[in-house]
Design a protein around this motif. Structure first.
Motif, PDB file in Angstrom:
ATOM      1  N   ARG A   1      81.657 102.119  94.583  1.00  0.00           N
ATOM      2  CA  ARG A   1      80.765 101.010  94.935  1.00  0.00           C
ATOM      3  C   ARG A   1      81.525  99.701  94.781  1.00  0.00           C
ATOM      4  O   ARG A   1      82.196  99.478  93.779  1.00  0.00           O
ATOM      5  CB  ARG A   1      79.530 100.985  94.043  1.00  0.00           C
ATOM      6  CG  ARG A   1      78.554  99.837  94.364  1.00  0.00           C
ATOM      7  CD  ARG A   1      77.345  99.884  93.432  1.00  0.00           C
ATOM      8  NE  ARG A   1      76.375  98.852  93.755  1.00  0.00           N
ATOM      9  CZ  ARG A   1      76.403  97.623  93.267  1.00  0.00           C
ATOM     10  NH1 ARG A   1      77.372  97.256  92.447  1.00  0.00           N
ATOM     11  NH2 ARG A   1      75.466  96.738  93.606  1.00  0.00           N
ATOM     12  N   ILE A   2      81.433  98.840  95.789  1.00  0.00           N
ATOM     13  CA  ILE A   2      82.118  97.546  95.798  1.00  0.00           C
ATOM     14  C   ILE A   2      81.053  96.466  95.935  1.00  0.00           C
ATOM     15  O   ILE A   2      80.165  96.566  96.789  1.00  0.00           O
ATOM     16  CB  ILE A   2      83.114  97.460  96.971  1.00  0.00           C
ATOM     17  CG1 ILE A   2      84.094  98.639  96.929  1.00  0.00           C
ATOM     18  CG2 ILE A   2      83.860  96.131  96.961  1.00  0.00           C
ATOM     19  CD1 ILE A   2      84.743  98.924  98.260  1.00  0.00           C
ATOM     20  N   ALA A   3      81.121  95.416  95.114  1.00  0.00           N
ATOM     21  CA  ALA A   3      80.097  94.372  95.163  1.00  0.00           C
ATOM     22  C   ALA A   3      80.682  93.023  94.795  1.00  0.00           C
ATOM     23  O   ALA A   3      81.562  92.918  93.940  1.00  0.00           O
ATOM     24  CB  ALA A   3      78.937  94.713  94.219  1.00  0.00           C
ATOM     25  N   THR A   4      80.179  91.983  95.457  1.00  0.00           N
ATOM     26  CA  THR A   4      80.497  90.601  95.101  1.00  0.00           C
ATOM     27  C   THR A   4      79.376  89.734  95.652  1.00  0.00           C
ATOM     28  O   THR A   4      78.830  90.026  96.720  1.00  0.00           O
ATOM     29  CB  THR A   4      81.856  90.151  95.673  1.00  0.00           C
ATOM     30  OG1 THR A   4      82.166  88.852  95.175  1.00  0.00           O
ATOM     31  CG2 THR A   4      81.849  90.109  97.184  1.00  0.00           C
ATOM     32  N   GLY A   5      79.008  88.649  94.945  1.00  0.00           N
ATOM     33  CA  GLY A   5      77.857  87.881  95.355  1.00  0.00           C
ATOM     34  C   GLY A   5      76.650  88.801  95.411  1.00  0.00           C
ATOM     35  O   GLY A   5      76.412  89.593  94.494  1.00  0.00           O
ATOM     36  N   LYS A   6      75.893  88.751  96.498  1.00  0.00           N
ATOM     37  CA  LYS A   6      74.770  89.665  96.695  1.00  0.00           C
ATOM     38  C   LYS A   6      75.132  90.796  97.653  1.00  0.00           C
ATOM     39  O   LYS A   6      74.256  91.574  98.055  1.00  0.00           O
ATOM     40  CB  LYS A   6      73.561  88.906  97.246  1.00  0.00           C
ATOM     41  CG  LYS A   6      72.986  87.873  96.291  1.00  0.00           C
ATOM     42  CD  LYS A   6      71.788  87.185  96.918  1.00  0.00           C
ATOM     43  CE  LYS A   6      71.190  86.144  95.973  1.00  0.00           C
ATOM     44  NZ  LYS A   6      70.022  85.444  96.594  1.00  0.00           N
ATOM     45  N   ALA A   7      76.393  90.899  98.018  1.00  0.00           N
ATOM     46  CA  ALA A   7      76.836  91.902  98.981  1.00  0.00           C
ATOM     47  C   ALA A   7      77.350  93.141  98.267  1.00  0.00           C
ATOM     48  O   ALA A   7      77.916  93.054  97.167  1.00  0.00           O
ATOM     49  CB  ALA A   7      77.931  91.320  99.870  1.00  0.00           C
ATOM     50  N   GLN A   8      77.172  94.299  98.916  1.00  0.00           N
ATOM     51  CA  GLN A   8      77.695  95.536  98.349  1.00  0.00           C
ATOM     52  C   GLN A   8      77.902  96.547  99.458  1.00  0.00           C
ATOM     53  O   GLN A   8      77.256  96.508 100.499  1.00  0.00           O
ATOM     54  CB  GLN A   8      76.752  96.082  97.276  1.00  0.00           C
ATOM     55  CG  GLN A   8      75.410  96.601  97.775  1.00  0.00           C
ATOM     56  CD  GLN A   8      75.430  98.082  98.155  1.00  0.00           C
ATOM     57  OE1 GLN A   8      76.192  98.858  97.568  1.00  0.00           O
ATOM     58  NE2 GLN A   8      74.624  98.463  99.143  1.00  0.00           N
ATOM     59  N   VAL A   9      78.823  97.479  99.202  1.00  0.00           N
ATOM     60  CA  VAL A   9      79.077  98.584 100.120  1.00  0.00           C
ATOM     61  C   VAL A   9      79.600  99.751  99.292  1.00  0.00           C
ATOM     62  O   VAL A   9      80.190  99.548  98.227  1.00  0.00           O
ATOM     63  CB  VAL A   9      80.102  98.173 101.208  1.00  0.00           C
ATOM     64  CG1 VAL A   9      81.467  97.901 100.604  1.00  0.00           C
ATOM     65  CG2 VAL A   9      80.210  99.237 102.294  1.00  0.00           C
ATOM     66  N   THR A  10      79.362 100.967  99.756  1.00  0.00           N
ATOM     67  CA  THR A  10      79.943 102.130  99.089  1.00  0.00           C
ATOM     68  C   THR A  10      80.920 102.803 100.041  1.00  0.00           C
ATOM     69  O   THR A  10      80.723 102.818 101.261  1.00  0.00           O
ATOM     70  CB  THR A  10      78.876 103.153  98.654  1.00  0.00           C
ATOM     71  OG1 THR A  10      78.055 103.504  99.773  1.00  0.00           O
ATOM     72  CG2 THR A  10      78.008 102.586  97.550  1.00  0.00           C
ATOM     73  N   VAL A  11      82.001 103.314  99.459  1.00  0.00           N
ATOM     74  CA  VAL A  11      83.012 104.069 100.201  1.00  0.00           C
ATOM     75  C   VAL A  11      83.021 105.483  99.638  1.00  0.00           C
ATOM     76  O   VAL A  11      83.180 105.665  98.424  1.00  0.00           O
ATOM     77  CB  VAL A  11      84.413 103.440 100.049  1.00  0.00           C
ATOM     78  CG1 VAL A  11      85.457 104.305 100.737  1.00  0.00           C
ATOM     79  CG2 VAL A  11      84.427 102.029 100.612  1.00  0.00           C
ATOM     80  N   SER A  12      82.819 106.471 100.486  1.00  0.00           N
ATOM     81  CA  SER A  12      82.852 107.861 100.029  1.00  0.00           C
ATOM     82  C   SER A  12      83.860 108.645 100.860  1.00  0.00           C
ATOM     83  O   SER A  12      84.136 108.305 102.017  1.00  0.00           O
ATOM     84  CB  SER A  12      81.464 108.508 100.131  1.00  0.00           C
ATOM     85  OG  SER A  12      81.087 108.686 101.472  1.00  0.00           O
ATOM     86  N   SER A  13      84.405 109.708 100.265  1.00  0.00           N
ATOM     87  CA  SER A  13      85.436 110.480 100.950  1.00  0.00           C
ATOM     88  C   SER A  13      85.569 111.856 100.339  1.00  0.00           C
ATOM     89  O   SER A  13      85.241 112.075  99.155  1.00  0.00           O
ATOM     90  CB  SER A  13      86.783 109.745 100.860  1.00  0.00           C
ATOM     91  OG  SER A  13      87.817 110.500 101.480  1.00  0.00           O
ATOM     92  N   ASN A  14      86.068 112.795 101.150  1.00  0.00           N
ATOM     93  CA  ASN A  14      86.393 114.114 100.619  1.00  0.00           C
ATOM     94  C   ASN A  14      87.798 114.143 100.021  1.00  0.00           C
ATOM     95  O   ASN A  14      88.262 115.199  99.601  1.00  0.00           O
ATOM     96  CB  ASN A  14      86.242 115.193 101.695  1.00  0.00           C
ATOM     97  CG  ASN A  14      87.155 114.972 102.901  1.00  0.00           C
ATOM     98  OD1 ASN A  14      87.967 114.045 102.931  1.00  0.00           O
ATOM     99  ND2 ASN A  14      87.030 115.837 103.902  1.00  0.00           N
ATOM    100  N   ARG A  15      88.457 112.975  99.992  1.00  0.00           N
ATOM    101  CA  ARG A  15      89.764 112.861  99.349  1.00  0.00           C
ATOM    102  C   ARG A  15      89.692 111.756  98.277  1.00  0.00           C
ATOM    103  O   ARG A  15      89.470 110.587  98.617  1.00  0.00           O
ATOM    104  CB  ARG A  15      90.848 112.520 100.374  1.00  0.00           C
ATOM    105  CG  ARG A  15      91.082 113.601 101.410  1.00  0.00           C
ATOM    106  CD  ARG A  15      91.591 114.889 100.764  1.00  0.00           C
ATOM    107  NE  ARG A  15      91.771 115.958 101.724  1.00  0.00           N
ATOM    108  CZ  ARG A  15      92.925 116.269 102.298  1.00  0.00           C
ATOM    109  NH1 ARG A  15      94.017 115.557 102.012  1.00  0.00           N
ATOM    110  NH2 ARG A  15      93.001 117.258 103.158  1.00  0.00           N
ATOM    111  N   PRO A  16      89.885 112.090  97.021  1.00  0.00           N
ATOM    112  CA  PRO A  16      89.821 111.083  95.954  1.00  0.00           C
ATOM    113  C   PRO A  16      90.772 109.911  96.173  1.00  0.00           C
ATOM    114  O   PRO A  16      90.464 108.783  95.765  1.00  0.00           O
ATOM    115  CB  PRO A  16      90.194 111.874  94.692  1.00  0.00           C
ATOM    116  CG  PRO A  16      89.843 113.287  95.015  1.00  0.00           C
ATOM    117  CD  PRO A  16      90.111 113.451  96.483  1.00  0.00           C
ATOM    118  N   ALA A  17      91.903 110.148  96.830  1.00  0.00           N
ATOM    119  CA  ALA A  17      92.873 109.077  97.042  1.00  0.00           C
ATOM    120  C   ALA A  17      92.278 107.929  97.851  1.00  0.00           C
ATOM    121  O   ALA A  17      92.663 106.766  97.678  1.00  0.00           O
ATOM    122  CB  ALA A  17      94.110 109.628  97.761  1.00  0.00           C
TER     123      ALA A  17
END
Length: 374
Positions: free
Chosen positions: A7-23
């Motif tokens: 999960r990435i967040a700054t200010g009131k914004a956020q997004v999640t990044v998901s993957s089948n590769r941990p890298a």
């Protein structure tokens, strides 16, 4: 394979990044963590970037792009085919990188499929940042072409055209004890107290051999490379070879652009020993001019903000908004400009003596009542 999510967040914004590769998700944590809040999570909250190693799905999306009406453009310096169906579903393919993109009509979920970890990690981080950018722009933030350093919450913004010395000024002050907030761009928005709040724009930092040498950082950086540590993968191989060989003279490509070492955001701290800041409030403006013939740094004639100091979509060249992530913005650029214009301002003429420049910039900050304890 197990899915991991950041999960990435700054200010009131956020997004999640998901993957089948941990890298892939580890890359986003490393890239955004020093300046934005990036941490592992078990939740996949929208908006989401899903980046999976899945050659079959990548080929499937690439075929869809070919079979719908599509345009060809350059995105992230790569030939990109972009098409959209009648429902507003967007598809894109980058054959050279073996990447395919599938964006939902409302752009709340964007899937990237590919063959290898590294191209996926780069693409996922790039689009996560674009999603954050879109949310911040819709929330009234503007983007400034500026470097920024912070002390006691007070932010010194440095403006000027390419080559004026924005990065040099920021790094000299960061070496002198300030916290580095950004080396090229910042987000800015009026706050509730009549000031301007500033957030960083995470990016790799390009620092030339000459500046590294002047800051006494060339030798430790070279030693890291000789020990097998790696800089950002977008760095040109000639730069890596030059570091290994101990070459300190600037390198240039065939278009006259200087080739520079490219640092991950976290390497600014771990390699260069700089403290990083996550936000601040604008307190003063600097307009540097690097003049090789200057015998000593000095104050120059008064300068002012120009339209070139404010970022617009038209000025973006590497990452055009092909996915429609920055639509319906709510600009407060006029208000930001008026508030910044009212702040203390200095023009500084810098030479090539890093110690003299650093001392002069520190004294200039003291004169603007920005130094510690002022």
């Amino acid at each position: 394979m197990t899915t991991t999510t950041t999960r990435i967040a700054t200010g009131k914004a956020q997004v999640t990044v998901s993957s089948n590769r941990p890298a892939v998700t580890e890359w986003s944590r490393r890239y955004f963590g020093p300046w934005w809040n990036a941490a592992p999570t078990t939740e996949e909250a929208a908006p989401t970037v899903v980046a999976n190693v899945d050659p079959g799905h990548a080929a499937h999306i690439a075929d869809i792009v070919k079979n719908v009406q599509h345009d060809e453009t350059t995105y992230a310096n790569t030939r990109t085919l972009v098409g959209q169906d009648h429902d507003g579903h967007l598809y894109a393919a980058q054959p050279a990188d073996q990447l395919s993109y599938d964006a939902a009509p409302d752009r709340s979920r964007l899937t990237i499929s590919g063959h290898h970890d590294l191209p996926l990690a780069l693409a996922a981080a790039r689009l996560a940042r674009e999603m954050i950018r879109g949310q911040l722009l819709r929330d009234g933030w503007s983007i400034l072409h500026a470097s920024a350093v912070v002390q006691n919450g007070k932010t010194l913004l440095t403006f000027g055209p390419k080559g004026a010395g924005k990065t040099t000024t920021a790094l000299l002050l960061a070496r002198a004890g300030w916290a580095l907030l950004a080396n090229d761009r910042v987000f800015a928005r009026p706050d509730n107290n009549g000031g301007v709040r500033v957030l960083p724009w995470p990016s790799a930092a390009a620092i030339g051999f000459g500046l590294l040498d002047a800051l006494d950082l060339y030798t430790p950086v070279r030693q890291r490379v000789l020990d097998g540590d790696e800089l950002h993968p977008t760095q040109h191989q000639r730069v890596t070879d030059a570091l290994k060989a101990g070459q300190r003279e600037p390198l240039w490509n065939n278009t006259g652009k200087e080739l520079k070492p490219q640092f991950f955001p976290d390497q600014l701290h771990t390699w260069l020993g700089l403290t990083l800041a996550t936000e601040g409030t604008a307190a003063a403006l600097l307009f540097p001019q690097v003049t090789p013939s200057a015998t000593a740094p000095e104050t120059g004639p008064e300068s002012a903000l120009t339209d070139d100091d404010f970022f617009t979509g038209k000025t973006e060249d590497r990452y055009p908004d092909i996915f429609g992530l920055t639509t319906h913005t709510r600009s407060q650029t006029t208000a930001v400009r008026e508030l910044l214009t009212a702040l203390p301002t200095r023009t500084v003429i810098l030479g090539h003596d890093a110690k003299a420049n650093s001392d002069f910039l520190t004294k200039t900050a003291e004169g603007l009542n920005l130094s510690e304890g002022s």
